[in-house]
Every structure is written in structure tokens, then in C-alpha cells.
Scaffold this active site. Structure first.
Site, PDB file in Angstrom:
ATOM      1  N   ASN A   7       0.863  -1.181   0.000  1.00 20.71           N
ATOM      2  CA  ASN A   7       0.000   0.000   0.000  1.00 20.71           C
ATOM      3  C   ASN A   7       0.898   1.230   0.000  1.00 20.71           C
ATOM      4  O   ASN A   7       1.503   1.563   1.014  1.00 20.71           O
ATOM      5  CB  ASN A   7      -0.890  -0.040   1.257  1.00 20.71           C
ATOM      6  CG  ASN A   7      -1.806   1.164   1.364  1.00 20.71           C
ATOM      7  OD1 ASN A   7      -1.758   2.083   0.534  1.00 20.71           O
ATOM      8  ND2 ASN A   7      -2.645   1.187   2.379  1.00 20.71           N
ATOM      9  N   ARG A  91      -2.876  -2.048  -3.130  1.00 20.35           N
ATOM     10  CA  ARG A  91      -4.059  -1.239  -2.900  1.00 20.35           C
ATOM     11  C   ARG A  91      -4.000  -0.077  -3.887  1.00 20.35           C
ATOM     12  O   ARG A  91      -3.004   0.652  -3.951  1.00 20.35           O
ATOM     13  CB  ARG A  91      -4.047  -0.679  -1.480  1.00 20.35           C
ATOM     14  CG  ARG A  91      -5.206   0.250  -1.278  1.00 20.35           C
ATOM     15  CD  ARG A  91      -5.079   1.024  -0.008  1.00 20.35           C
ATOM     16  NE  ARG A  91      -6.258   1.850   0.167  1.00 20.35           N
ATOM     17  CZ  ARG A  91      -6.261   2.997   0.808  1.00 20.35           C
ATOM     18  NH1 ARG A  91      -5.156   3.463   1.342  1.00 20.35           N
ATOM     19  NH2 ARG A  91      -7.371   3.684   0.916  1.00 20.35           N
ATOM     20  N   HIS A 180     -13.025   3.151   0.559  1.00 17.07           N
ATOM     21  CA  HIS A 180     -13.005   2.138   1.642  1.00 17.07           C
ATOM     22  C   HIS A 180     -13.749   0.875   1.230  1.00 17.07           C
ATOM     23  O   HIS A 180     -14.193   0.104   2.091  1.00 17.07           O
ATOM     24  CB  HIS A 180     -13.677   2.654   2.942  1.00 17.07           C
ATOM     25  CG  HIS A 180     -12.995   3.798   3.613  1.00 17.07           C
ATOM     26  ND1 HIS A 180     -13.701   4.824   4.201  1.00 17.07           N
ATOM     27  CD2 HIS A 180     -11.683   4.061   3.813  1.00 17.07           C
ATOM     28  CE1 HIS A 180     -12.850   5.692   4.731  1.00 17.07           C
ATOM     29  NE2 HIS A 180     -11.623   5.244   4.503  1.00 17.07           N
ATOM     30  N   ARG A 241     -11.581  16.279   7.616  1.00 12.13           N
ATOM     31  CA  ARG A 241     -12.425  16.580   6.444  1.00 12.13           C
ATOM     32  C   ARG A 241     -13.837  16.968   6.874  1.00 12.13           C
ATOM     33  O   ARG A 241     -14.387  16.367   7.801  1.00 12.13           O
ATOM     34  CB  ARG A 241     -12.508  15.357   5.528  1.00 12.13           C
ATOM     35  CG  ARG A 241     -11.218  15.048   4.830  1.00 12.13           C
ATOM     36  CD  ARG A 241     -11.287  13.760   4.046  1.00 12.13           C
ATOM     37  NE  ARG A 241     -10.235  12.852   4.477  1.00 12.13           N
ATOM     38  CZ  ARG A 241     -10.163  11.566   4.163  1.00 12.13           C
ATOM     39  NH1 ARG A 241     -11.076  11.024   3.389  1.00 12.13           N
ATOM     40  NH2 ARG A 241      -9.194  10.814   4.607  1.00 12.13           N
ATOM     41  N   GLU A 384      -8.148  -4.952   5.496  1.00 13.29           N
ATOM     42  CA  GLU A 384      -8.070  -4.687   4.052  1.00 13.29           C
ATOM     43  C   GLU A 384      -6.926  -5.474   3.407  1.00 13.29           C
ATOM     44  O   GLU A 384      -7.032  -5.925   2.277  1.00 13.29           O
ATOM     45  CB  GLU A 384      -7.911  -3.188   3.816  1.00 13.29           C
ATOM     46  CG  GLU A 384      -9.184  -2.433   4.186  1.00 13.29           C
ATOM     47  CD  GLU A 384      -8.980  -0.952   4.436  1.00 13.29           C
ATOM     48  OE1 GLU A 384      -9.301  -0.173   3.544  1.00 13.29           O
ATOM     49  OE2 GLU A 384      -8.510  -0.578   5.516  1.00 13.29           O
TER      50      GLU A 384
END
Ligand code: AMP
Length: 400
Positions: A7, A91, A180, A241, A384
Site C-alpha cells: 500500500n 491497494r 473504503h 475533512r 483490508e
């Protein structure tokens, strides 16, 4: 079969070497500060001491080379040679509309990834650099791309389209993609298994609550809606965010604060959310601590976060015509007992309630709703990397 999961961020490489015979993690680690002074590799072989290697790591290729050296090192390595790595799973953040599933990386796939850069300018370039670095260091080893967006490609048009001129979708691909996806897919499969139910019989709401946060409505195993949009900025309130807001606020703030397009993007992505409201931190542990010590804005930031999650849950219940199970995952969802309480205790109207004793859990798959609840609530730790490793095995298992 051993799969290396990679990743890549702009200045980092996270990795895991997974033995697919039993899905055990043989080693994992992190390369940090690539191209910056003080670059370092932290390598953790399973069952052995952590190793910290300080080295000048000026690009991702040098980083991958160091990772391979660490994995094959006679002392702290876990394999005898690079040849033991059968495949690499990457990823990749944005696959646009081109990828609804993981794929074997070919020159045509690389071209398509390049075309997605415009939609994920911060994320796709380092993902591509990681793939190129692995091709260079491990020539001939098959590589697979696993996309954050792929799981959400089943959304119907009314869920993914924005009500702006249709040409924006046709010309520029402006639509909801969602992110996600690997995590939402994993925890929905896990919860069905734990409940002893078929995924295809369930209506699931998955709440991935971490520094980035998103929520998905999964009906009969397919994602029908999700809160992140064209970019990972939309939807829930997050660490830094804003999540969803009136789009007219953007030009208003630009004029008032004299900000450029890039600056307002930074304002909404980096300075807003729980950090912006609390003025304390983007880390929920700090914000919870400040709220407990009486900081009102910190408490307000947490209330705002929980309220938005609850509102989305309500809307997804309506979108699916009901819900059978709600899942909490990621850093905050797996660990914050108080945040799960805050969200779950507002859901009595659905016929569910948090059981305080069961909810006293961190990072463990477990039901947390009261016995006999009509709608179940679960904590499911996400993984993940395991999904990436499984998809890579599924695609490369029969190669060579
Ligand atoms: P992630 O992005 O999934 O790694 O999640 C990171 C977020 O999870 C950070 O904001 C952390 O503060 C939060 N987190 C991790 N552990 C805890 C905890 N024990 N209590 C509250 N928040 C936590």
C-alpha cells in the site's frame, strides 16, 4: 503461496507478507519519509523483535528493494529468497468506472490507472509508483490491483449521480464513486459469517469510522449506496475533512478568505472536520480526552460526528427498506466504546440498543446490541490487507 501486499502513499510503503496456506502474516512493516530526510524502514517479522533500518530512501524503488532485503535477510527475514513471493497485491485508491473488481496488472491496466489520476491526484500516482517499483525489483512476478472504489460499482444510477448538468458525468466522470470499498466488503462478509446467515439474505449498514470515515448500505451482498462521493471528502464528518456541506459555502469562503481553488480544497480536507470544530486535534483520542476534561467545542465535535453517522444510518434504512445489522469498524469504530454508545443509543426507534457490557470491547469481532434486538449491532475489525491478499491469490493462484 506467499503474497506480498503493498500500500503505497506519496512518501510511504506499508507492506505485509501473507502465507496464503493459512492466511498468517509472516512479516509486516512500513517505509516512511521516502524522498525526505530521515527515511526509515520499520520491519516486524512475526514472533521476532521489530527491526528499524535507517537508510537514504530517495524513491519507491529503493524502498521496495529494502523491503525485499528485510524479508530475505538471514537474521530478521522470513523467506530465503525473493522467489518465494508468488504475487504482489496493490491497494489502488481509484479505479473509476473501469474496474468493478480486482485485476491482474497488464500494460492496458496501467494505462487505465494513469487515466484515473485526474480523479485521485494525491492517491493514484504513488500507487502507480509502487507498481512500477515492484515490476522493476521483482520482474516477472504477477501483480494485482485491488481498488477502494470497486465494491461500490454496483450502486444504481440514482445513488451515484449528482444533480448537476449530465454532461459533467459524461465529459468528466463526475459521479459518486465511494471509497473504503475493500473494508466495507470484508466486514459485511465477516458479519454474515458470524451471524450464520447468507450475505445474500441480509441488509447491512457498515460504518467505517477512522480518520477517514464512510458508511455503506449493502443489500443482498451488493453496495447500493455509500457516503463518500466523487472524492473521499463527502459524507460523514472526519478527522480533518468536512464531509457533506452546502456547496455554496465553497465560493463564499473562497471570497471571504481570499482562497484559491487549491487552498479551499486544503481548507475542507485538512483543516475541517473534528479538528476544525474542536480546535483540539484530528485524533479522536485527544478530542475525547478534551471533551471529558470539559472542553465544550471538543464535545460538540463528537456530537456532530455521531449525529451525522446516525442520520446516514436512518437514510440507508430508508434506502434499503429496513436493516438487519449495523457494523462498526476501523480505528474509532473498533475502539471507541463511547462513540459507539453515542451513535447506537440514538437508534432505539429501529428496535435496537447497545448492551453496555457487550460494548466494552476493543478491536474484537463481537455483537454489541442487547440480546433479542431486532436489528443487531456488531464490532468487526477490518482487514483490508487480507482482502488484497485473497483477491491476489484468486487471480494469480492458477498462473505459472
Ligand atoms: P484509522 O484511520 O482507521 O487508523 O483510525 C484512526 C482513528 O481511530 C484516530 O482518530 C484514532 O484516534 C481513533 N482511535 C484509535 N483508537 C482509539 C480509541 N481507543 N479510542 C478512541 N479513538 C481511537
Amino acid at each position: 503461496m506467499k503474497v506480498l501486499v503493498v500500500n503505497c502513499g506519496s512518501s510511504s510503503i506499508k507492506y505485509q507478507l501473507v502465507n496464503m496456506n493459512d492466511e498468517s502474516v509472516l512479516a509486516k512493516g512500513l517505509v516512511e519519509r521516502i524522498g525526505i530526510e530521515g527515511s526509515v524502514l520499520t520491519h516486524q517479522p512475526a514472533g521476532k523483535d521489530k527491526v528499524v533500518i535507517n537508510a537514504a530512501i530517495s524513491n519507491h524503488s529503493i524502498g521496495i528493494k529494502l523491503v525485499i532485503d528485510a524479508l530475505t535477510d538471514p537474521k530478521h527475514g522470513v523467506i530465503s529468497s525473493m522467489k518465494e513471493i508468488s504475487a504482489v497485491g496493490h491497494r489502488v485508491v481509484h479505479g473509476g468506472e473501469k474496474f468493478a473488481d480486482s485485476v491482474l496488472i497488464t500494460p492496458a491496466v496501467m494505462k487505465a490507472l494513469e487515466e484515473c489520476i485526474e480523479m485521485a491526484p494525491l492517491h493514484n500516482p504513488p500507487n502507480i509508483m509502487g507498481i512500477n517499483a515492484c515490476s522493476e525489483i521483482m520482474p516477472g512476478v504477477p501483480q494485482v490491483a485491488v481498488f477502494d472504489t470497486a465494491f461500490h460499482q454496483t450502486m444504481p444510477k440514482e445513488a451515484f449521480l449528482y444533480a448537476i448538468p449530465y454532461e459533467a458525468y459524461e465529459k468528466y466522470g463526475v459521479r459518486r464513486y465511494g471509497f473504503h470499498g475493500t473494508s466495507h466488503k470484508f466486514v459485511s462478509q465477516q458479519v454474515a459469517e458470524l451471524m450464520g446467515e447468507k450475505l445474500s439474505d441480509l441488509r447491512i449498514i457498515t460504518c467505517h469510522l477512522g480518520n477517514g470515515a464512510s458508511i455503506a448500505a449493502i443489500k443482498n451482498g451488493k453496495c447500493i449506496d455509500t457516503s463518500m462521493g466523487f472524492t473521499p471528502l463527502e459524507g460523514l464528518v472526519m478527522g480533518t475533512r468536512s464531509g457533506g456541506l452546502d456547496p455554496a459555502i465553497v465560493p463564499f469562503i473562497m471570497k471571504k478568505e481570499n482562497l484559491s481553488a487549491d487552498q479551499v480544497d486544503n481548507y475542507l480536507n485538512k483543516k475541517s472536520g473534528v479538528l476544525g470544530v474542536s480546535g483540539v486535534s484530528s485524533d479522536f483520542r485527544d478530542v475525547e480526552e478534551a471533551a471529558n476534561a470539559g472542553n465544550e467545542r471538543a464535545a460538540l465535535a463528537l456530537d456532530l460526528f455521531a449525529y451525522r453517522v446516525r442520520k446516514f444510518i436512518g437514510s440507508y434504512v430508508a434506502a434499503m427498506g429496513g436493516v438487519d445489522v449495523i457494523v462498526f469498524t476501523a480505528g474509532l469504530g473498533e475502539n471507541s466504546i463511547t462513540m459507539r454508545e453515542k451513535i447506537g443509543n440514538g437508534l432505539e426507534f429501529l428496535g435496537t440498543r447497545i448492551d453496555p457490557a457487550k460494548n466494552n470491547v476493543r478491536g474484537k469481532a463481537q455483537e454489541i446490541s442487547v440480546d433479542g434486538a431486532k436489528v443487531k449491532m456488531f464490532v468487526i475489525p477490518t482487514n483490508e490487507e487480507l482482502v488484497i491478499a485473497r483477491d491476489t491469490k484468486a487471480i494469480c493462484g492458477n498462473l505459472a
